[in-house]
Design a protein around this motif. Structure first.
Motif, PDB file in Angstrom:
ATOM      1  N   LEU B  21      56.325  52.372  41.016  1.00 54.52           N
ATOM      2  CA  LEU B  21      55.279  51.959  40.085  1.00 54.52           C
ATOM      3  C   LEU B  21      54.279  53.108  39.974  1.00 54.52           C
ATOM      4  CD1 LEU B  21      54.594  48.341  41.413  1.00 54.52           C
ATOM      5  CD2 LEU B  21      56.423  49.153  39.922  1.00 54.52           C
ATOM      6  N   GLU B  22      53.869  53.399  38.753  1.00 55.89           N
ATOM      7  CA  GLU B  22      53.009  54.554  38.550  1.00 55.89           C
ATOM      8  C   GLU B  22      51.625  54.163  38.066  1.00 55.89           C
ATOM      9  OE1 GLU B  22      56.785  57.396  37.375  1.00 55.89           O
ATOM     10  OE2 GLU B  22      54.775  57.916  36.709  1.00 55.89           O
ATOM     11  N   CYS B  23      50.673  54.978  38.432  1.00 57.53           N
ATOM     12  CA  CYS B  23      49.289  54.737  38.057  1.00 57.53           C
ATOM     13  C   CYS B  23      48.636  56.071  37.732  1.00 57.53           C
ATOM     14  CB  CYS B  23      48.541  54.056  39.195  1.00 57.53           C
ATOM     15  SG  CYS B  23      46.783  53.802  38.897  1.00 57.53           S
ATOM     16  N   SER B  24      47.918  56.102  36.627  1.00 58.96           N
ATOM     17  CA  SER B  24      47.151  57.302  36.290  1.00 58.96           C
ATOM     18  C   SER B  24      45.766  56.885  35.813  1.00 58.96           C
ATOM     19  CB  SER B  24      47.871  58.128  35.223  1.00 58.96           C
ATOM     20  OG  SER B  24      47.989  57.385  34.023  1.00 58.96           O
ATOM     21  N   GLN B  25      44.786  57.771  36.025  1.00 65.57           N
ATOM     22  CA  GLN B  25      43.415  57.442  35.647  1.00 65.57           C
ATOM     23  C   GLN B  25      42.751  58.631  34.951  1.00 65.57           C
ATOM     24  OE1 GLN B  25      40.312  58.436  37.806  1.00 65.57           O
ATOM     25  NE2 GLN B  25      41.307  59.087  39.706  1.00 65.57           N
ATOM     26  N   THR B  26      41.792  58.315  34.115  1.00 63.43           N
ATOM     27  CA  THR B  26      41.104  59.337  33.331  1.00 63.43           C
ATOM     28  C   THR B  26      39.636  59.494  33.719  1.00 63.43           C
ATOM     29  OG1 THR B  26      40.547  57.728  31.609  1.00 63.43           O
ATOM     30  CG2 THR B  26      42.623  58.950  31.341  1.00 63.43           C
ATOM     31  N   LYS B  27      39.209  58.783  34.776  1.00 65.11           N
ATOM     32  CA  LYS B  27      37.787  58.773  35.121  1.00 65.11           C
ATOM     33  C   LYS B  27      37.395  59.869  36.110  1.00 65.11           C
ATOM     34  CE  LYS B  27      35.331  56.073  33.828  1.00 65.11           C
ATOM     35  NZ  LYS B  27      34.517  56.070  32.581  1.00 65.11           N
ATOM     36  N   GLY B  28      38.363  60.553  36.657  1.00 67.47           N
ATOM     37  CA  GLY B  28      38.027  61.578  37.639  1.00 67.47           C
ATOM     38  C   GLY B  28      37.591  61.021  38.980  1.00 67.47           C
ATOM     39  N   HIS B  29      37.889  59.752  39.220  1.00 65.42           N
ATOM     40  CA  HIS B  29      37.530  59.157  40.512  1.00 65.42           C
ATOM     41  C   HIS B  29      38.390  59.746  41.613  1.00 65.42           C
ATOM     42  CE1 HIS B  29      35.799  55.259  38.533  1.00 65.42           C
ATOM     43  NE2 HIS B  29      35.008  56.320  38.401  1.00 65.42           N
ATOM     44  N   ASP B  30      37.769  59.909  42.795  1.00 67.32           N
ATOM     45  CA  ASP B  30      38.550  60.493  43.879  1.00 67.32           C
ATOM     46  C   ASP B  30      39.354  59.446  44.648  1.00 67.32           C
ATOM     47  OD1 ASP B  30      35.661  61.041  46.114  1.00 67.32           O
ATOM     48  OD2 ASP B  30      36.260  59.331  44.895  1.00 67.32           O
ATOM     49  N   VAL B  52      44.061  64.033  47.246  1.00 69.14           N
ATOM     50  CA  VAL B  52      45.491  64.336  47.201  1.00 69.14           C
ATOM     51  C   VAL B  52      46.096  64.428  48.599  1.00 69.14           C
ATOM     52  CG1 VAL B  52      47.186  66.046  46.473  1.00 69.14           C
ATOM     53  CG2 VAL B  52      45.323  65.451  44.957  1.00 69.14           C
ATOM     54  N   LYS B  53      45.331  64.877  49.556  1.00 68.29           N
ATOM     55  CA  LYS B  53      45.885  65.081  50.896  1.00 68.29           C
ATOM     56  C   LYS B  53      45.560  63.936  51.849  1.00 68.29           C
ATOM     57  CE  LYS B  53      45.674  70.104  50.466  1.00 68.29           C
ATOM     58  NZ  LYS B  53      45.120  71.364  51.005  1.00 68.29           N
ATOM     59  N   SER B  67      52.513  58.048  46.932  1.00 71.58           N
ATOM     60  CA  SER B  67      52.399  59.482  46.728  1.00 71.58           C
ATOM     61  C   SER B  67      51.217  59.739  45.816  1.00 71.58           C
ATOM     62  CB  SER B  67      53.683  60.032  46.098  1.00 71.58           C
ATOM     63  OG  SER B  67      53.535  61.389  45.768  1.00 71.58           O
ATOM     64  N   ARG B  68      50.339  60.661  46.248  1.00 71.10           N
ATOM     65  CA  ARG B  68      49.203  61.059  45.400  1.00 71.10           C
ATOM     66  C   ARG B  68      49.535  62.442  44.859  1.00 71.10           C
ATOM     67  NH1 ARG B  68      43.418  59.883  45.613  1.00 71.10           N
ATOM     68  NH2 ARG B  68      42.707  60.469  43.524  1.00 71.10           N
ATOM     69  N   GLN B  69      50.161  62.454  43.696  1.00 76.08           N
ATOM     70  CA  GLN B  69      50.694  63.701  43.148  1.00 76.08           C
ATOM     71  C   GLN B  69      49.588  64.616  42.620  1.00 76.08           C
ATOM     72  OE1 GLN B  69      51.491  60.544  42.224  1.00 76.08           O
ATOM     73  NE2 GLN B  69      53.643  60.365  41.611  1.00 76.08           N
ATOM     74  N   ALA B  70      48.500  64.016  42.220  1.00 75.69           N
ATOM     75  CA  ALA B  70      47.353  64.744  41.675  1.00 75.69           C
ATOM     76  C   ALA B  70      46.171  63.802  41.796  1.00 75.69           C
ATOM     77  CB  ALA B  70      47.597  65.133  40.218  1.00 75.69           C
ATOM     78  N   GLN B  71      44.978  64.321  41.548  1.00 75.23           N
ATOM     79  CA  GLN B  71      43.823  63.440  41.670  1.00 75.23           C
ATOM     80  C   GLN B  71      43.960  62.229  40.753  1.00 75.23           C
ATOM     81  OE1 GLN B  71      40.010  64.480  40.040  1.00 75.23           O
ATOM     82  NE2 GLN B  71      38.927  63.633  41.792  1.00 75.23           N
ATOM     83  N   ALA B  72      44.605  62.439  39.607  1.00 78.20           N
ATOM     84  CA  ALA B  72      44.668  61.371  38.617  1.00 78.20           C
ATOM     85  C   ALA B  72      45.877  60.461  38.766  1.00 78.20           C
ATOM     86  CB  ALA B  72      44.661  61.974  37.215  1.00 78.20           C
ATOM     87  N   LYS B  73      46.784  60.763  39.664  1.00 75.32           N
ATOM     88  CA  LYS B  73      48.042  60.016  39.730  1.00 75.32           C
ATOM     89  C   LYS B  73      48.327  59.514  41.142  1.00 75.32           C
ATOM     90  CE  LYS B  73      50.244  62.561  35.938  1.00 75.32           C
ATOM     91  NZ  LYS B  73      50.280  61.428  34.998  1.00 75.32           N
ATOM     92  N   PHE B  74      48.701  58.245  41.208  1.00 77.54           N
ATOM     93  CA  PHE B  74      48.966  57.605  42.497  1.00 77.54           C
ATOM     94  C   PHE B  74      50.102  56.633  42.281  1.00 77.54           C
ATOM     95  CE2 PHE B  74      48.208  56.750  46.728  1.00 77.54           C
ATOM     96  CZ  PHE B  74      47.569  55.562  47.056  1.00 77.54           C
ATOM     97  N   SER B  75      51.254  56.899  42.910  1.00 79.53           N
ATOM     98  CA  SER B  75      52.416  56.059  42.672  1.00 79.53           C
ATOM     99  C   SER B  75      52.763  55.263  43.923  1.00 79.53           C
ATOM    100  CB  SER B  75      53.613  56.892  42.221  1.00 79.53           C
ATOM    101  OG  SER B  75      53.942  57.844  43.200  1.00 79.53           O
ATOM    102  N   LEU B  76      53.324  54.096  43.702  1.00 78.43           N
ATOM    103  CA  LEU B  76      53.726  53.184  44.769  1.00 78.43           C
ATOM    104  C   LEU B  76      55.236  53.007  44.702  1.00 78.43           C
ATOM    105  CD1 LEU B  76      52.875  50.987  46.949  1.00 78.43           C
ATOM    106  CD2 LEU B  76      52.963  49.362  45.046  1.00 78.43           C
ATOM    107  N   SER B  77      55.910  53.159  45.843  1.00 71.77           N
ATOM    108  CA  SER B  77      57.365  53.006  45.879  1.00 71.77           C
ATOM    109  C   SER B  77      57.765  51.887  46.822  1.00 71.77           C
ATOM    110  CB  SER B  77      58.035  54.304  46.342  1.00 71.77           C
ATOM    111  OG  SER B  77      57.851  55.324  45.397  1.00 71.77           O
ATOM    112  N   LEU B  78      58.768  51.151  46.373  1.00 75.98           N
ATOM    113  CA  LEU B  78      59.439  50.198  47.237  1.00 75.98           C
ATOM    114  C   LEU B  78      60.797  50.809  47.529  1.00 75.98           C
ATOM    115  CD1 LEU B  78      57.369  48.567  45.410  1.00 75.98           C
ATOM    116  CD2 LEU B  78      58.794  46.578  45.917  1.00 75.98           C
TER     117      LEU B  78
END
Lengths: 113, 112
Positions: B21-30, B52-53, B67-78
């Protein structure tokens, strides 16, 4: 053990009257309490919050009251409108900077025209 | 575009399959979070990330990875989906200046 409890699964009120949603908590390690509103097929939307050092916060029709001695908070909506019909979640933020939230199970509010 | 976008919105998968499952954001939240909601229950925290780290387990991380691939992207895997992972999944973001944050619209996952 549930740390944040919303004991009323549902609440029905008439348009124009006051809606009071209640929440109890058991852990004193929370620094903020928050209310979210959720419509079907949407994510929760932040509504209003209160710091643990305050006892009241008001934003338009919405007021949250915090009673620390009773570990109880309530959300008042005055006057209630049909568009307020939604599920309301109470949440508590854990102290320490993680900003982890602990949620209650929610209360479904129905405002009848 | 929505501030927090989750994809897919709905997914049906079979037991034992890997799904992301993928998630991306445009707010620049950390800070970014993954929550799960089961019928009649509140949201439960699966994982959260401050940058990211930085990855941290939540209340119910077993059976999930992130996985936090970038500040804006955070994916969840099953890794190997099971029927009791059938639920509504929400991604959220926040920053330290304002409590509350933003939630995505959710992903309804069904494992058959």
């Amino acid at each position: 053990d549930q740390q944040v409890k919303q004991n009323s699964p549902s609440l029905s009120v008439q348009e124009g009257r006051i809606s009071i949603l209640n929440c109890d908590y058991t852990n004193s390690m929370f620094d903020y309490f928050l209310w979210y509103k959720k419509y079907p097929a949407e994510g929760p939307t932040f509504l209003i919050s209160i710091s643990s050092i305050k006892d009241k916060n008001e934003d338009g029709r919405f007021t949250v009251f915090l009673n620390k001695s009773a570990k109880h908070l309530s959300l008042h909506i005055v006057p209630s409108q049909p568009g307020d019909s939604a599920v309301y979640f109470c949440a508590a933020r854990v102290q320490g900077g993680s900003e982890k939230l602990v949620f209650g199970k929610g209360t479904k509010l129905t405002v009848n025209p | 575009d929505a501030d927090v976008t989750q994809t897919p919105r709905n997914r049906i998968t079979k037991t034992g399959k890997r799904i992301m499952l993928e998630c991306s954001q445009t707010k620049g939240h950390d800070r970014m979070y993954w929550y799960r909601q089961d019928p009649g229950l509140g949201l439960q925290l699966i994982y959260y990330s401050f940058d990211v780290k930085d990855i941290n387990k939540g209340e119910i991380s077993d059976g999930y990875s992130v996985s936090r691939q970038a500040q804006a992207k955070f994916s969840l895997s099953l890794e190997s989906a099971i029927p009791n992972q059938t639920a509504l999944y929400f991604c959220a973001t926040s920053d330290r200046r304002r409590p509350g944050g933003l939630f995505g619209s959710g992903t309804r996952l069904t494992v058959v």
